[in-house]
Design a protein around this motif. Structure first.
Motif, PDB file in Angstrom:
ATOM      1  N   LYS A   1      37.751  52.263  32.636  1.00 44.10           N
ATOM      2  CA  LYS A   1      37.430  52.332  34.092  1.00 44.10           C
ATOM      3  C   LYS A   1      38.681  53.458  34.518  1.00 44.10           C
ATOM      4  O   LYS A   1      39.798  53.114  34.232  1.00 44.10           O
ATOM      5  CB  LYS A   1      37.581  51.155  34.874  1.00 44.10           C
ATOM      6  CG  LYS A   1      37.421  51.087  36.457  1.00 44.10           C
ATOM      7  CD  LYS A   1      37.523  49.908  37.099  1.00 44.10           C
ATOM      8  CE  LYS A   1      37.741  49.896  38.595  1.00 44.10           C
ATOM      9  NZ  LYS A   1      37.558  48.426  39.111  1.00 44.10           N
ATOM     10  N   THR A   2      37.950  54.342  35.536  1.00 47.05           N
ATOM     11  CA  THR A   2      38.995  55.172  36.276  1.00 47.05           C
ATOM     12  C   THR A   2      39.406  54.622  37.648  1.00 47.05           C
ATOM     13  O   THR A   2      38.585  54.343  38.240  1.00 47.05           O
ATOM     14  CB  THR A   2      38.453  56.448  36.452  1.00 47.05           C
ATOM     15  OG1 THR A   2      38.129  57.139  35.125  1.00 47.05           O
ATOM     16  CG2 THR A   2      39.360  57.617  37.170  1.00 47.05           C
ATOM     17  N   LEU A   3      40.731  54.401  37.692  1.00 42.74           N
ATOM     18  CA  LEU A   3      41.391  53.626  38.781  1.00 42.74           C
ATOM     19  C   LEU A   3      41.657  54.942  39.792  1.00 42.74           C
ATOM     20  O   LEU A   3      42.302  55.678  39.548  1.00 42.74           O
ATOM     21  CB  LEU A   3      42.613  52.808  38.218  1.00 42.74           C
ATOM     22  CG  LEU A   3      42.356  52.020  37.195  1.00 42.74           C
ATOM     23  CD1 LEU A   3      43.650  51.459  36.994  1.00 42.74           C
ATOM     24  CD2 LEU A   3      41.199  50.964  37.479  1.00 42.74           C
ATOM     25  N   THR A   4      41.268  54.347  41.078  1.00 43.80           N
ATOM     26  CA  THR A   4      41.456  55.175  42.161  1.00 43.80           C
ATOM     27  C   THR A   4      42.099  54.351  43.272  1.00 43.80           C
ATOM     28  O   THR A   4      42.120  53.409  43.499  1.00 43.80           O
ATOM     29  CB  THR A   4      40.127  55.954  42.655  1.00 43.80           C
ATOM     30  OG1 THR A   4      39.151  54.949  43.110  1.00 43.80           O
ATOM     31  CG2 THR A   4      39.661  57.029  41.632  1.00 43.80           C
TER      32      THR A   4
ATOM     33  N   ALA B   1      45.965  52.761  30.121  1.00 41.07           N
ATOM     34  CA  ALA B   1      46.454  51.645  29.598  1.00 41.07           C
ATOM     35  C   ALA B   1      45.581  50.437  29.074  1.00 41.07           C
ATOM     36  O   ALA B   1      44.224  50.819  28.983  1.00 41.07           O
ATOM     37  CB  ALA B   1      46.805  50.823  30.877  1.00 41.07           C
ATOM     38  N   TYR B   2      46.064  49.936  28.048  1.00 37.31           N
ATOM     39  CA  TYR B   2      45.007  49.086  27.222  1.00 37.31           C
ATOM     40  C   TYR B   2      45.208  47.639  27.841  1.00 37.31           C
ATOM     41  O   TYR B   2      46.151  47.269  28.308  1.00 37.31           O
ATOM     42  CB  TYR B   2      45.525  48.844  25.781  1.00 37.31           C
ATOM     43  CG  TYR B   2      44.516  48.083  25.040  1.00 37.31           C
ATOM     44  CD1 TYR B   2      43.242  48.210  24.641  1.00 37.31           C
ATOM     45  CD2 TYR B   2      44.980  46.628  24.761  1.00 37.31           C
ATOM     46  CE1 TYR B   2      42.102  47.436  24.006  1.00 37.31           C
ATOM     47  CE2 TYR B   2      44.021  45.768  24.138  1.00 37.31           C
ATOM     48  CZ  TYR B   2      42.853  46.112  23.788  1.00 37.31           C
ATOM     49  OH  TYR B   2      41.949  45.204  23.186  1.00 37.31           O
ATOM     50  N   PHE B   3      43.893  47.082  28.166  1.00 32.41           N
ATOM     51  CA  PHE B   3      43.763  45.610  28.799  1.00 32.41           C
ATOM     52  C   PHE B   3      43.194  44.793  27.751  1.00 32.41           C
ATOM     53  O   PHE B   3      42.348  44.901  27.193  1.00 32.41           O
ATOM     54  CB  PHE B   3      43.123  45.763  30.075  1.00 32.41           C
ATOM     55  CG  PHE B   3      42.839  44.336  30.773  1.00 32.41           C
ATOM     56  CD1 PHE B   3      43.566  43.813  31.410  1.00 32.41           C
ATOM     57  CD2 PHE B   3      41.493  43.932  30.461  1.00 32.41           C
ATOM     58  CE1 PHE B   3      43.441  42.755  32.202  1.00 32.41           C
ATOM     59  CE2 PHE B   3      41.144  42.397  31.050  1.00 32.41           C
ATOM     60  CZ  PHE B   3      42.165  41.903  31.848  1.00 32.41           C
TER      61      PHE B   3
ATOM     62  N   ARG C   1      48.203  51.537  37.456  1.00 34.34           N
ATOM     63  CA  ARG C   1      48.396  52.556  38.562  1.00 34.34           C
ATOM     64  C   ARG C   1      49.866  52.409  38.795  1.00 34.34           C
ATOM     65  O   ARG C   1      50.560  53.639  38.746  1.00 34.34           O
ATOM     66  CB  ARG C   1      47.781  52.206  39.736  1.00 34.34           C
ATOM     67  CG  ARG C   1      46.205  52.516  39.785  1.00 34.34           C
ATOM     68  CD  ARG C   1      45.483  52.571  40.873  1.00 34.34           C
ATOM     69  NE  ARG C   1      45.926  51.502  41.671  1.00 34.34           N
ATOM     70  CZ  ARG C   1      45.171  50.229  41.861  1.00 34.34           C
ATOM     71  NH1 ARG C   1      44.392  49.996  41.071  1.00 34.34           N
ATOM     72  NH2 ARG C   1      45.672  49.120  42.521  1.00 34.34           N
ATOM     73  N   GLU C   2      50.273  51.491  39.539  1.00 34.61           N
ATOM     74  CA  GLU C   2      51.709  51.478  40.205  1.00 34.61           C
ATOM     75  C   GLU C   2      53.099  51.401  39.004  1.00 34.61           C
ATOM     76  O   GLU C   2      54.235  52.149  39.274  1.00 34.61           O
ATOM     77  CB  GLU C   2      52.008  50.427  41.241  1.00 34.61           C
ATOM     78  CG  GLU C   2      50.919  50.531  42.190  1.00 34.61           C
ATOM     79  CD  GLU C   2      51.023  49.289  43.121  1.00 34.61           C
ATOM     80  OE1 GLU C   2      51.960  48.775  43.326  1.00 34.61           O
ATOM     81  OE2 GLU C   2      49.939  49.305  44.108  1.00 34.61           O
ATOM     82  N   GLU C   3      52.953  50.476  38.192  1.00 34.29           N
ATOM     83  CA  GLU C   3      54.166  50.473  37.337  1.00 34.29           C
ATOM     84  C   GLU C   3      53.843  51.299  35.979  1.00 34.29           C
ATOM     85  O   GLU C   3      55.084  51.651  35.323  1.00 34.29           O
ATOM     86  CB  GLU C   3      54.102  48.994  36.727  1.00 34.29           C
ATOM     87  CG  GLU C   3      54.346  48.081  38.187  1.00 34.29           C
ATOM     88  CD  GLU C   3      54.629  46.564  37.727  1.00 34.29           C
ATOM     89  OE1 GLU C   3      55.246  46.441  36.693  1.00 34.29           O
ATOM     90  OE2 GLU C   3      54.226  45.998  38.731  1.00 34.29           O
ATOM     91  N   LEU C   4      52.793  51.596  35.379  1.00 31.93           N
ATOM     92  CA  LEU C   4      52.732  52.552  34.158  1.00 31.93           C
ATOM     93  C   LEU C   4      52.412  53.959  34.703  1.00 31.93           C
ATOM     94  O   LEU C   4      52.492  54.803  33.822  1.00 31.93           O
ATOM     95  CB  LEU C   4      51.396  51.966  33.380  1.00 31.93           C
ATOM     96  CG  LEU C   4      51.972  50.650  32.469  1.00 31.93           C
ATOM     97  CD1 LEU C   4      50.799  50.101  31.791  1.00 31.93           C
ATOM     98  CD2 LEU C   4      53.344  50.574  31.903  1.00 31.93           C
TER      99      LEU C   4
END
Length: 180
Positions: A177-180, A89-91, A118-121
């Motif tokens: 960032k890798t989201l965990t 995702a791009y922020f 994480r949850e929507e995309l």
């Protein structure tokens, strides 16, 4: 203060208020009351209304609005944009009203963007670009788990939809960032 923030997605009717918010956080004298100002680097618009409208209407693209309960209907306190960009995702378009910066609102907006990623995309990585001479801003992101990828992108010189540069050495550093 950040615990009282409420989020919603922007609609086309929010374009004028969002353009004003983003410009106030980055450009002109009003931006100097916050720490995210780019007033010494760029003049002009920070976001063109037509670009913002396209971001709002595009699939897998969410413009987040942050408000505080009790504020007027048009008083947006912060915003950001999260959109699918291939495998991440791009922020971007991250802005907090200058006089409200430093109160945790930005952290709350970033956390909401990470949640949406994480949850929507359904994506595990969030990527952004930051003007590489903005060392204090890059350090802020690094304290929140983002790292420089080593990749740089050119600044869009000549495209006044993104401002009028005051320097000729601007470029974007890519952070992730890798989201965990």
């Amino acid at each position: 203060m950040s615990s009282t923030i409420r989020f919603r997605r922007a609609t086309s009717s929010d374009v004028a208020a969002l353009t004003s918010l983003v410009t106030s956080a980055y450009r002109g004298e009003s931006s100097r009351s916050g720490w995210t100002t780019e007033a010494d680097l760029l003049d002009g618009e920070r976001i063109a209304p037509e670009v913002l409208r396209a971001d709002i209407e595009r699939p897998d693209s969410h413009v987040i609005i942050a408000k505080r309960p009790g504020d007027s209907t048009h008083e947006l306190v912060a915003c950001a944009h999260v959109a699918r960009d291939k495998d991440a995702a791009y922020f971007g378009m991250f802005a907090v009203r200058p006089w409200l910066q430093g109160h945790g609102i930005g952290q709350a907006v970033l956390a909401e963007a990470e949640r949406m990623t994480r949850e929507e995309l359904g994506l595990e990585r969030l990527r952004m670009t930051v003007i590489d001479v903005r060392l204090e801003l890059i350090a802020w992101y690094e304290r929140r788990g983002y790292h420089r990828t080593g990749e740089y992108l050119p600044f869009p010189y000549g495209d006044e939809r993104f401002g009028t540069p005051k320097r000729d050495d601007l470029r974007f550093a890519v952070l992730e960032k890798t989201l965990t």
